[in-house]
Design a protein around this motif. Structure first.
Motif, PDB file in Angstrom:
ATOM      1  N   CYS A 127      37.933 -74.930 -55.995  1.00 15.43           N
ATOM      2  CA  CYS A 127      37.112 -75.998 -56.577  1.00 15.43           C
ATOM      3  C   CYS A 127      37.699 -77.373 -56.272  1.00 15.43           C
ATOM      4  O   CYS A 127      36.964 -78.319 -55.964  1.00 15.43           O
ATOM      5  N   ALA A 128      39.033 -77.496 -56.358  1.00 15.01           N
ATOM      6  CA  ALA A 128      39.665 -78.776 -56.061  1.00 15.01           C
ATOM      7  C   ALA A 128      39.411 -79.186 -54.620  1.00 15.01           C
ATOM      8  O   ALA A 128      39.080 -80.342 -54.336  1.00 15.01           O
ATOM      9  N   TRP A 129      39.537 -78.252 -53.698  1.00 17.53           N
ATOM     10  CA  TRP A 129      39.337 -78.592 -52.283  1.00 17.53           C
ATOM     11  C   TRP A 129      37.863 -78.867 -51.978  1.00 17.53           C
ATOM     12  O   TRP A 129      37.555 -79.735 -51.153  1.00 17.53           O
ATOM     13  N   ALA A 130      36.969 -78.132 -52.636  1.00 16.67           N
ATOM     14  CA  ALA A 130      35.541 -78.404 -52.415  1.00 16.67           C
ATOM     15  C   ALA A 130      35.189 -79.816 -52.880  1.00 16.67           C
ATOM     16  O   ALA A 130      34.476 -80.560 -52.190  1.00 16.67           O
ATOM     17  N   GLY A 131      35.683 -80.208 -54.057  1.00 14.47           N
ATOM     18  CA  GLY A 131      35.432 -81.563 -54.535  1.00 14.47           C
ATOM     19  C   GLY A 131      36.035 -82.620 -53.640  1.00 14.47           C
ATOM     20  O   GLY A 131      35.422 -83.654 -53.353  1.00 14.47           O
ATOM     21  N   LEU A 132      37.256 -82.371 -53.148  1.00 12.94           N
ATOM     22  CA  LEU A 132      37.932 -83.345 -52.287  1.00 12.94           C
ATOM     23  C   LEU A 132      37.173 -83.550 -50.978  1.00 12.94           C
ATOM     24  O   LEU A 132      36.912 -84.684 -50.556  1.00 12.94           O
ATOM     25  N   PHE A 156      30.879 -87.602 -48.305  1.00 11.59           N
ATOM     26  CA  PHE A 156      29.801 -88.424 -48.850  1.00 11.59           C
ATOM     27  C   PHE A 156      30.288 -89.698 -49.527  1.00 11.59           C
ATOM     28  O   PHE A 156      29.482 -90.483 -50.025  1.00 11.59           O
ATOM     29  N   ARG A 157      31.613 -89.908 -49.586  1.00 11.39           N
ATOM     30  CA  ARG A 157      32.214 -91.144 -50.069  1.00 11.39           C
ATOM     31  C   ARG A 157      31.853 -91.467 -51.520  1.00 11.39           C
ATOM     32  O   ARG A 157      31.570 -92.606 -51.859  1.00 11.39           O
ATOM     33  N   ALA A 158      31.863 -90.455 -52.360  1.00  7.24           N
ATOM     34  CA  ALA A 158      31.547 -90.677 -53.774  1.00  7.24           C
ATOM     35  C   ALA A 158      32.117 -89.533 -54.591  1.00  7.24           C
ATOM     36  O   ALA A 158      32.046 -88.370 -54.185  1.00  7.24           O
ATOM     37  N   THR A 159      32.648 -89.873 -55.767  1.00  7.63           N
ATOM     38  CA  THR A 159      33.172 -88.851 -56.674  1.00  7.63           C
ATOM     39  C   THR A 159      32.061 -87.931 -57.154  1.00  7.63           C
ATOM     40  O   THR A 159      32.249 -86.716 -57.275  1.00  7.63           O
ATOM     41  N   SER A 160      30.897 -88.489 -57.443  1.00 10.74           N
ATOM     42  CA  SER A 160      29.781 -87.677 -57.938  1.00 10.74           C
ATOM     43  C   SER A 160      29.367 -86.627 -56.917  1.00 10.74           C
ATOM     44  O   SER A 160      29.000 -85.506 -57.283  1.00 10.74           O
ATOM     45  N   ALA A 161      29.442 -86.958 -55.627  1.00 13.05           N
ATOM     46  CA  ALA A 161      29.096 -85.979 -54.591  1.00 13.05           C
ATOM     47  C   ALA A 161      30.093 -84.831 -54.577  1.00 13.05           C
ATOM     48  O   ALA A 161      29.717 -83.669 -54.374  1.00 13.05           O
ATOM     49  N   GLY A 162      31.382 -85.145 -54.797  1.00 13.16           N
ATOM     50  CA  GLY A 162      32.379 -84.085 -54.846  1.00 13.16           C
ATOM     51  C   GLY A 162      32.155 -83.143 -56.016  1.00 13.16           C
ATOM     52  O   GLY A 162      32.230 -81.917 -55.870  1.00 13.16           O
ATOM     53  N   LEU A 163      31.852 -83.703 -57.185  1.00 12.17           N
ATOM     54  CA  LEU A 163      31.603 -82.865 -58.350  1.00 12.17           C
ATOM     55  C   LEU A 163      30.318 -82.054 -58.169  1.00 12.17           C
ATOM     56  O   LEU A 163      30.240 -80.886 -58.583  1.00 12.17           O
ATOM     57  N   ALA A 164      29.320 -82.643 -57.540  1.00 17.21           N
ATOM     58  CA  ALA A 164      28.073 -81.908 -57.288  1.00 17.21           C
ATOM     59  C   ALA A 164      28.311 -80.719 -56.357  1.00 17.21           C
ATOM     60  O   ALA A 164      27.723 -79.648 -56.535  1.00 17.21           O
ATOM     61  N   ALA A 165      29.196 -80.907 -55.369  1.00 14.35           N
ATOM     62  CA  ALA A 165      29.508 -79.797 -54.459  1.00 14.35           C
ATOM     63  C   ALA A 165      30.197 -78.663 -55.194  1.00 14.35           C
ATOM     64  O   ALA A 165      29.964 -77.480 -54.914  1.00 14.35           O
ATOM     65  N   VAL A 166      31.055 -78.989 -56.165  1.00 19.93           N
ATOM     66  CA  VAL A 166      31.725 -77.951 -56.956  1.00 19.93           C
ATOM     67  C   VAL A 166      30.710 -77.179 -57.790  1.00 19.93           C
ATOM     68  O   VAL A 166      30.729 -75.944 -57.841  1.00 19.93           O
ATOM     69  N   LEU A 167      29.802 -77.884 -58.445  1.00 25.43           N
ATOM     70  CA  LEU A 167      28.796 -77.213 -59.287  1.00 25.43           C
ATOM     71  C   LEU A 167      27.792 -76.437 -58.441  1.00 25.43           C
ATOM     72  O   LEU A 167      27.201 -75.463 -58.920  1.00 25.43           O
ATOM     73  N   ALA A 168      27.591 -76.857 -57.202  1.00 25.01           N
ATOM     74  CA  ALA A 168      26.617 -76.166 -56.356  1.00 25.01           C
ATOM     75  C   ALA A 168      27.069 -74.757 -56.004  1.00 25.01           C
ATOM     76  O   ALA A 168      26.237 -73.885 -55.712  1.00 25.01           O
ATOM     77  N   THR A 188      34.361 -73.592 -45.891  1.00 29.80           N
ATOM     78  CA  THR A 188      34.227 -73.553 -44.425  1.00 29.80           C
ATOM     79  C   THR A 188      33.234 -74.597 -43.937  1.00 29.80           C
ATOM     80  O   THR A 188      33.485 -75.335 -42.975  1.00 29.80           O
ATOM     81  N   VAL A 189      32.087 -74.672 -44.618  1.00 32.40           N
ATOM     82  CA  VAL A 189      31.072 -75.660 -44.234  1.00 32.40           C
ATOM     83  C   VAL A 189      31.599 -77.080 -44.431  1.00 32.40           C
ATOM     84  O   VAL A 189      31.413 -77.961 -43.569  1.00 32.40           O
ATOM     85  N   LEU A 190      32.275 -77.329 -45.559  1.00 36.21           N
ATOM     86  CA  LEU A 190      32.782 -78.673 -45.838  1.00 36.21           C
ATOM     87  C   LEU A 190      33.859 -79.088 -44.845  1.00 36.21           C
ATOM     88  O   LEU A 190      33.917 -80.246 -44.408  1.00 36.21           O
ATOM     89  N   ILE A 191      34.740 -78.162 -44.481  1.00 38.92           N
ATOM     90  CA  ILE A 191      35.786 -78.494 -43.507  1.00 38.92           C
ATOM     91  C   ILE A 191      35.159 -78.859 -42.163  1.00 38.92           C
ATOM     92  O   ILE A 191      35.547 -79.837 -41.514  1.00 38.92           O
TER      93      ILE A 191
END
Length: 574
Positions: A470-475, A481-493, A557-560
């Motif tokens: 979860c930490a790496w997905a958010g990071l 996407f250059r936004a904290t909200s986008a990182g948190l959205a990726a974790v919840l997704a 994998t997709v995010l990397i």
């Protein structure tokens, strides 16, 4: 010495470039003023010198362009606007953070606090600083690497006379020690009072490059400043008497009650007012700006060296910390947000664990992770994801590395440091959450919370993998996407979107067992590792086989791949 040759900004549709073939020099031991009215291209010229704007031309800092310098912060110090630091960070913490960027000892921060007079405010938050204190902090950051050249954009704008005098004294001291100082100015009188040499631009083009004495003689002239409620009447009287005496006098109406009289004296203007009964509120000798009408003829302008093929400006890669791991630790631990967020996550986890145990029928793993079925993720995993998202998200909001570019560097060293630190923070949070939940359950209900001992390695691996993932997905998502909200959205997704899709994809398929896989891998690789590691290998494989684990693996994998792709595209633009 600073040499700017042929600086030309990128063309604009149906408009001339903001800076057009600008060439001048700023010599060591001197304070050079880049003078121009608002919109004349002063700031754009500085950004072209620092390779922050696309265009053509080249700027040499002691014979080398910026992108060829191994450590730019040790050669060039810049101040472009306010200090872009987190408002909750302290003055000392911000400077120590910038020390890791410049690769200098942190003791340098204390030295600079003394130099700029901020020692007494070292523990004050950035969000509470006045404009003058903020400007002092910006100068301290610019001087951290002990640079030879200083580039400052309107450093005295909005400062009080006392702060202004202090600032000019500091810049003068840097020049007297052999440094090169280039500042932009909008006020000709201030430039004449402070600088040794004045480079005047208008419409992005060079108008004059003069010694300050010559500048004062050609650009500034004495005037009589008058304040009177009868400004129009006094102007007519002064003009009439000047014509009668055949003297060259110019009267300029500044506003409804102020006049500037050129070619006369306070005695003459005062006598005219007295003879005609005109009330005066102010009468003083001043040095005034000759204004745009004073034009240096083309034959008197400096002849800049020209190139038949101007070089395109190579945009410098954004700065990256020379000590990335130390930088990332200071970024994480330098604000109260980190500790408040961790405390909130642990408190929520403990409360949920107690409520979940009260409902009954929850396995020990669910109790210790405080993961009720209603939540997509346990609090510790969400907290870890938020920590990861803040690792990049906060930098885009309060940039410490690339304040004037608006982007965050994507170099491998910094990315690895962020991955390591965010993983460490996630593991610490996961361990504390499990320990606190266990103690809360014992305190409220009594008795230990335990399951079969053979299951704990797999559960520990699953718990650690979930929080780190979860930490790496958010990071990574925040970096893309250059936004904290986008990182948190990726974790919840992951649990909300990806897990249901994976379950639907594998629905109806037989899930095979991984029993015996470690032995088969050992035979295939011909490497003999201890059999004690087999339990951990199986635990990791089972974690990946779980829907959440598989979804996290797929998402990472997709995010990397997306992160690497955007990094390569950004580097291609630079």
């Amino acid at each position: 010495m600073l040499q700017a040759i042929g600086l030309t900004s990128a063309p604009r549709p149906d408009l001339p470039p903001v800076v057009d073939d600008l060439t001048f020099e700023a010599r060591p031991g001197q304070l050079t003023a880049l003078l121009g009215a608002p919109g004349s291209g002063r700031t754009t010229a500085l950004r072209l010198m620092l390779e922050l704007e696309p265009g053509r031309g080249v700027t040499y800092f002691r014979g080398r362009p910026l992108h060829a310098l191994a450590h730019p912060t040790r050669e060039v110090g810049t101040l472009l606007g306010d200090v872009p630091g987190h408002p909750a960070r302290t003055v000392r913490g911000q400077l120590k953070l910038m020390c890791t960027v410049a690769g200098v000892p942190v003791s340098r921060a204390e030295e600079m606090l003394e130099v700029v007079g901020l020692s007494g405010l070292a523990d004050q938050r950035l969000g509470t600083l006045s404009l003058g204190m903020d400007r002092r902090l910006g100068l301290a950051a610019a001087l951290l690497g002990d640079p030879h050249t200083l580039l400052l954009d309107e450093p005295a704008e909005g400062l009080s006379p006392r702060e202004n005098a202090w600032l000019h004294g500091l810049l003068r001291g840097h020049a007297e020690h052999g440094g090169t100082v280039l500042c932009t100015f909008a006020d000709p009188k201030e430039a004449a009072r402070v600088a040794d040499r004045v480079v005047t631009i208008d419409g992005g083009r060079l108008v004059a490059d003069q010694d300050v004495t010559e500048f004062a003689r050609t650009r500034l002239r004495p005037r009589v400043a008058v304040a009177t409620p009868h400004a129009a009447r006094l102007a007519a009287l002064v003009n009439r008497e000047a014509r009668a005496a055949q003297r060259s006098v110019e009267v300029v109406a500044e506003d409804g009650s102020h006049l500037s009289v050129y070619g006369s004296s306070t005695a003459e203007v005062g006598e005219t007012a007295f003879r005609n009964g005109v009330l005066l509120h102010r009468l003083a000798d001043e040095v005034g700006d000759a204004g745009p009408s004073v034009h240096v003829p083309p034959e008197e302008r400096p002849a800049p060296p020209r190139s038949s093929h101007p070089l395109p400006i190579t945009l410098a890669a954004p700065r990256t910390p020379l000590r990335p791991l130390r930088y990332e630790l200071r970024r994480l631990l330098g604000v109260r947000t980190t500790f408040l967020l961790a405390a909130g996550v642990l408190a929520v986890s403990a409360v949920l664990s107690v409520l979940l145990a009260r409902a009954g029928h929850a396995p020990p793993s669910r109790l210790l992770s405080a993961w009720p079925g209603l939540l997509p993720l346990p609090p510790a995993a969400l907290g870890a994801g938020l920590f990861g998202a803040l690792a990049f998200g906060d930098e885009y909001r309060y940039p410490a590395l690339a304040a004037d570019r608006g982007t965050v560097p994507r170099r491998l060293g910094l990315l690895l440091a962020k991955l390591v630190v965010s993983a460490g923070a996630a593991l610490v949070l996961a361990a504390l959450a499990a320990l606190l939940d266990h103690q809360a359950l014992r305190l409220v209900y009594g008795g230990p919370v335990a399951g079969p001992a053979r299951e704990w390695p797999a559960l520990a691996a699953s718990w650690a993998g979930l929080t780190v993932g979860c930490a790496w997905a958010g990071l990574l998502a925040a970096g893309i996407f250059r936004a904290t909200s986008a990182g948190l959205a990726a974790v919840l997704a992951v649990p909300v979107v990806v897990v249901p899709l994976l379950r639907k994809a594998v629905e109806g398929h037989t899930v095979r067992s991984v029993a015996g896989l470690p032995d088969r891998l050992r035979d295939l690789a011909r490497v003999r590792w201890p059999h004690a590691l087999d339990h951990w290998l199986v635990a990791v494989l089972r974690l990946i086989a779980e829907p959440v684990g598989a979804a996290l693996t797929l998402s990472l994998t997709v995010l990397i791949c997306a992160y690497l792709l955007t990094g390569l595209r950004a580097r291609a633009r630079w």
